[in-house]
Design a protein around this motif. Structure first.
Motif, short mmCIF file in Angstrom:
data_model
loop_
_atom_site.label_atom_id
_atom_site.label_comp_id
_atom_site.label_asym_id
_atom_site.label_seq_id
_atom_site.Cartn_x
_atom_site.Cartn_y
_atom_site.Cartn_z
N LEU A 245 0.76 -1.22 0.06
CA LEU A 245 -0.02 -0.18 0.01
C LEU A 245 0.83 1.33 -0.03
CD1 LEU A 245 -2.83 -1.09 2.31
CD2 LEU A 245 -3.24 -0.67 0.04
N GLU A 246 1.80 1.19 0.73
CA GLU A 246 2.85 2.29 0.93
C GLU A 246 3.44 2.83 -0.45
OE1 GLU A 246 4.37 5.69 2.87
OE2 GLU A 246 2.74 4.19 3.54
N SER A 247 3.60 1.77 -1.33
CA SER A 247 4.27 1.93 -2.54
C SER A 247 3.52 2.09 -3.59
CB SER A 247 5.28 0.67 -2.79
OG SER A 247 4.58 -0.51 -3.17
N ASP A 248 2.20 1.46 -3.53
CA ASP A 248 1.40 1.79 -5.00
C ASP A 248 -0.22 1.93 -4.64
OD1 ASP A 248 0.53 1.78 -7.42
OD2 ASP A 248 0.52 -0.51 -7.62
N VAL A 249 -0.59 2.88 -3.88
CA VAL A 249 -1.78 3.32 -3.88
C VAL A 249 -2.52 4.19 -5.17
CG1 VAL A 249 -3.72 4.54 -2.59
CG2 VAL A 249 -2.31 2.67 -1.52
N GLN A 250 -3.45 3.82 -5.75
CA GLN A 250 -3.95 4.42 -7.00
C GLN A 250 -5.42 5.21 -6.82
OE1 GLN A 250 -2.64 3.09 -10.86
NE2 GLN A 250 -1.77 1.50 -9.94
N TYR A 251 -6.16 4.41 -6.28
CA TYR A 251 -7.53 4.35 -5.83
C TYR A 251 -7.96 4.57 -4.42
CZ TYR A 251 -7.21 3.11 -10.94
OH TYR A 251 -6.94 2.87 -12.10
N TRP A 252 -8.95 5.18 -4.02
CA TRP A 252 -9.25 5.07 -2.53
C TRP A 252 -9.71 3.95 -1.98
CZ3 TRP A 252 -14.16 4.23 -0.90
CH2 TRP A 252 -15.34 4.43 -2.19
N THR A 253 -10.33 3.01 -2.98
CA THR A 253 -10.65 1.81 -2.82
C THR A 253 -9.66 0.62 -2.63
OG1 THR A 253 -10.91 1.39 -5.33
CG2 THR A 253 -12.88 1.96 -4.29
N ASP A 254 -8.43 1.08 -2.98
CA ASP A 254 -7.12 0.09 -2.41
C ASP A 254 -6.94 -0.09 -1.20
OD1 ASP A 254 -6.60 0.06 -5.27
OD2 ASP A 254 -4.96 1.38 -5.26
N PHE A 255 -7.35 0.80 -0.23
CA PHE A 255 -7.07 0.48 1.29
C PHE A 255 -8.64 0.69 1.89
CE2 PHE A 255 -6.51 4.99 0.02
CZ PHE A 255 -7.14 5.93 0.83
N SER A 256 -9.62 0.47 1.12
CA SER A 256 -10.89 0.33 1.79
C SER A 256 -11.39 -1.02 2.02
CB SER A 256 -11.95 1.25 1.14
OG SER A 256 -13.35 0.98 1.63
N LYS A 257 -11.85 -1.70 3.40
CA LYS A 257 -12.33 -2.66 3.71
C LYS A 257 -13.68 -2.83 3.87
CE LYS A 257 -11.27 -2.95 8.64
NZ LYS A 257 -10.69 -3.78 9.30
N VAL A 258 -14.27 -1.56 3.52
CA VAL A 258 -16.06 -1.57 3.76
C VAL A 258 -16.55 -2.24 2.73
CG1 VAL A 258 -17.73 -0.03 4.22
CG2 VAL A 258 -15.36 0.56 5.15
N HIS A 259 -17.81 -2.73 2.89
CA HIS A 259 -18.59 -3.10 1.97
C HIS A 259 -19.44 -2.00 1.74
CE1 HIS A 259 -17.34 -7.38 1.33
NE2 HIS A 259 -17.47 -7.69 2.59
N TYR A 260 -20.16 -2.00 0.25
CA TYR A 260 -20.59 -0.83 0.08
C TYR A 260 -22.05 -1.50 -0.53
CZ TYR A 260 -16.86 2.04 0.86
OH TYR A 260 -15.66 2.46 1.51
N HIS A 261 -23.20 -0.45 -0.32
CA HIS A 261 -24.51 -0.86 -1.09
C HIS A 261 -24.45 -0.44 -2.40
CE1 HIS A 261 -28.91 -0.59 -1.87
NE2 HIS A 261 -28.78 -1.38 -0.60
N PRO A 262 -25.15 -1.18 -3.29
CA PRO A 262 -25.29 -0.85 -4.71
C PRO A 262 -25.69 0.74 -5.17
CG PRO A 262 -26.37 -3.02 -4.27
CD PRO A 262 -26.13 -2.38 -3.07
N GLN A 263 -26.39 1.19 -3.99
CA GLN A 263 -26.75 2.53 -4.34
C GLN A 263 -25.65 3.66 -3.76
OE1 GLN A 263 -29.52 3.52 -5.53
NE2 GLN A 263 -30.98 2.01 -5.51
N SER A 264 -24.55 3.25 -3.35
CA SER A 264 -23.65 4.13 -2.81
C SER A 264 -22.41 4.76 -3.80
CB SER A 264 -22.74 3.51 -1.56
OG SER A 264 -23.60 3.22 -0.40
#
Length: 556
Positions: free
Chosen positions: A138-157
């Motif tokens: 993660l420290e060397s290669d994060v391109q998107y905010w979802t790369d470090f998100s472990k939250v599940h999202y609803h289809p409406q989100s």
């Protein structure tokens, strides 16, 4: 808003873990304020954030905009019959998930396997990915905010703006955002998504909106906020104007500079009319600021700066999620619960009538011991530029939140110890605000595994500030620092005047005065002369509120 869900998701896991510290089990927070329960078509219970995220197409990385819980398959559009020729489909390969997301998937499969008594299925599975490799990845290669998100999202989100791709280079002003929003059916679709979450609430405190207002998304946000104001006129909206340090870097020519000056003024003026409280967040150089005294920040990495800003926002909004005690009951774990309406009334109501506030943070917060009390207030540092230092404002109003504080011997401080320490610090201060509200919690800020390596070598395992640096690496992350005490303060003060005066001065100079160089540009953004003068009037009133009689209401 995903940045608040980032830490709440970690707290949910710690509260359920038998190995975690008792302080995380007794957080006394109402998790349902930000999260909702649901059920998939297969009857599986879900717990997902009440959130609508609007971004470019392709901005979600390897994560689907439909989330991963409901497994909905997007229907193909078969209604267009005007083309009779051959149809060819070009599909790109899905992005590969990084080590962190892969490890989450493996953990979930393992849980499902155990739930179905399939413990032996994974006997031949690959070796477990070690946490240190995940952190390094993660420290060397994060391109998107979802790369470090472990939250599940609803289809409406998760909503992607069709026709606007993540690699677009010139989506950099209010006019482009307004044009992109109005040129498609985005407004109706986004409104429906928000309505989905609002209508299932028994009571809505308010709406928090985080906006990257440095470019076209300010125009998109303004259109969206107009709909919110029309449909929910009595619901308070708190707006965070967030910017990465790299966005402040000025390397453009004069024409581009004028465009940026006007964009800043227009964006601020328009957005301020659509909310009840504005909280600007973003320093030109976070790494060089006093807010990073105990941190190791790389300004070129949004992964670093977003972690600091997210931590501050989570801490400031903690009172919104504190469980309310009875009139005569006192909780051992929280104090000073405050909802969004109360916060808005306190800071922008009759007492001060100023909607532009300053967010200060101490990360980590220092000890509350006697020898540190005098410097406690001094450790609170602003997260916005262009404000006055050490200004004496006897009419200032503020709300402060401290959680996970420690006292002498790095022992966790009680709620009463926090109250006494803050009162003592104000007694020893040269000036104190006209009114101050204090919220406190014994629960510190948990540091999730994907948190970046931003802690300096003077920060201990539980966020305590050490007397001597730790040898080895100068930067430390979640494997070395498990939690930290935090202090945040939101204040309504004349210290914000330079920020407002600069925006007003730029709009007058480049957009309103006779022969203004930026007038044609504003016209190309769809603003007539009267509209520009109205925006100047809005900014002028903000200045006058804090500095009476110095500015006339005229825009000449």
């Amino acid at each position: 808003m995903w940045i608040l869900c980032y830490f709440q998701d970690e707290l949910l896991g710690l509260a359920e873990s038998p190995e975690s510290d008792q302080v995380f089990k007794n957080h006394s927070l109402d998790m349902d304020v930000l999260y909702r329960t649901g059920e998939t078509q297969q009857g599986l219970l879900t717990y997902t954030p009440r959130m609508v995220s609007v971004n470019f197409q392709g901005s979600l990385g390897s994560v689907s905009s439909r989330g991963s819980l409901y497994n909905q398959i997007q229907a193909k559009n078969m209604d267009v019959m005007t083309w009779k020729g051959r149809v060819t489909t070009h599909a790109s390969e899905p992005l590969r998930r990084n080590l962190f997301l892969q490890s989450l998937s493996e953990e979930e499969q393992e849980i499902v396997g155990k739930a179905n008594d399939l413990d032996n299925v994974n006997n031949n599975s690959p070796a477990e990915i070690q946490d240190k490799y995940i952190v390094e990845c993660l420290e060397s290669d994060v391109q998107y905010w979802t790369d470090f998100s472990k939250v599940h999202y609803h289809p409406q989100s998760l909503y992607e703006l069709s026709g606007l791709w993540a690699d677009i280079q010139e989506f950099d002003n209010y006019g482009l955002g307004k044009e992109a929003f109005c040129g498609h059916q985005h407004g109706e679709e986004i409104d429906d998504r928000l309505r989905f979450f609002v209508e299932e609430c028994d009571h809505i405190q308010g709406i928090q909106c985080v906006v990257d207002d440095a470019g076209g998304f300010s125009g998109v946000s303004a259109m969206f906020l107009e709909s919110i104001a029309d449909e929910y006129p009595n619901v308070p909206v708190i707006l965070y104007n967030a910017r990465n340090p790299s966005l402040h870097m000025d390397s453009e020519g004069r024409k581009q500079a004028i465009s940026h000056y006007l964009h800043d003024a227009v964006s601020f003026s328009r957005l301020s009319e659509l909310c009840k409280l504005i909280i600007p967040v973003g320093l030109p150089s976070l790494s060089g600021s006093r807010a990073s005294q105990f941190l190791c920040i790389k300004d070129e990495k949004p992964y670093h700066s977003s972690a600091v800003y997210a931590s501050a926002m989570h801490s400031f909004t903690l009172p919104f999620r504190m469980k309310q005690s009875g009139p005569s009951a006192e909780s051992l774990f929280t104090s000073g619960a405050l909802d969004m309406y109360g916060t808005v009334q306190m800071l922008a109501g009759q007492m001060r009538q100023n909607m532009v506030t300053i967010l200060d943070v101490a990360m980590p917060a220092p000890s509350l011991s006697d020898r540190a009390q005098q410097s406690f207030l001094g450790n609170l540092q602003p997260l916005i530029p262009d404000i006055s230092e050490d200004v004496e404002d006897f009419h200032a109003v503020e709300t402060m939140n401290i959680h996970g504080a420690v006292t002498s011997g790095n022992q966790r401080a009680s709620i009463n110890e926090v109250k006494d320490a803050v009162e003592s610090a104000y007694d020893n201060s040269v000036t104190r605000p006209k009114f101050s509200h204090l919220s406190a919690s014994t629960c510190p800020l948990p540091i999730p595994l994907p948190f970046p390596l931003i802690f300096g070598n003077m920060v201990g395992q539980h966020g305590e500030l050490l007397e001597t640096p730790i040898s080895g690496s100068s930067s430390r992350g979640s494997l070395e620092v498990h939690s930290i005490p935090m202090a945040t303060r939101l204040r309504s003060s004349t210290a914000v005047l330079p920020l407002l005066e600069r925006k007003l001065g730029n709009l007058r100079r480049f957009g309103i005065e006779r022969g203004a160089l930026g007038a044609p540009l504003l016209q190309s953004w769809g603003f007539g002369k009267d509209e520009v003068e109205d925006m100047g009037e809005v900014l002028s009133k903000m200045v006058t509120t804090l500095k009476p009689y110095q500015y006339s209401s005229d825009s000449d």
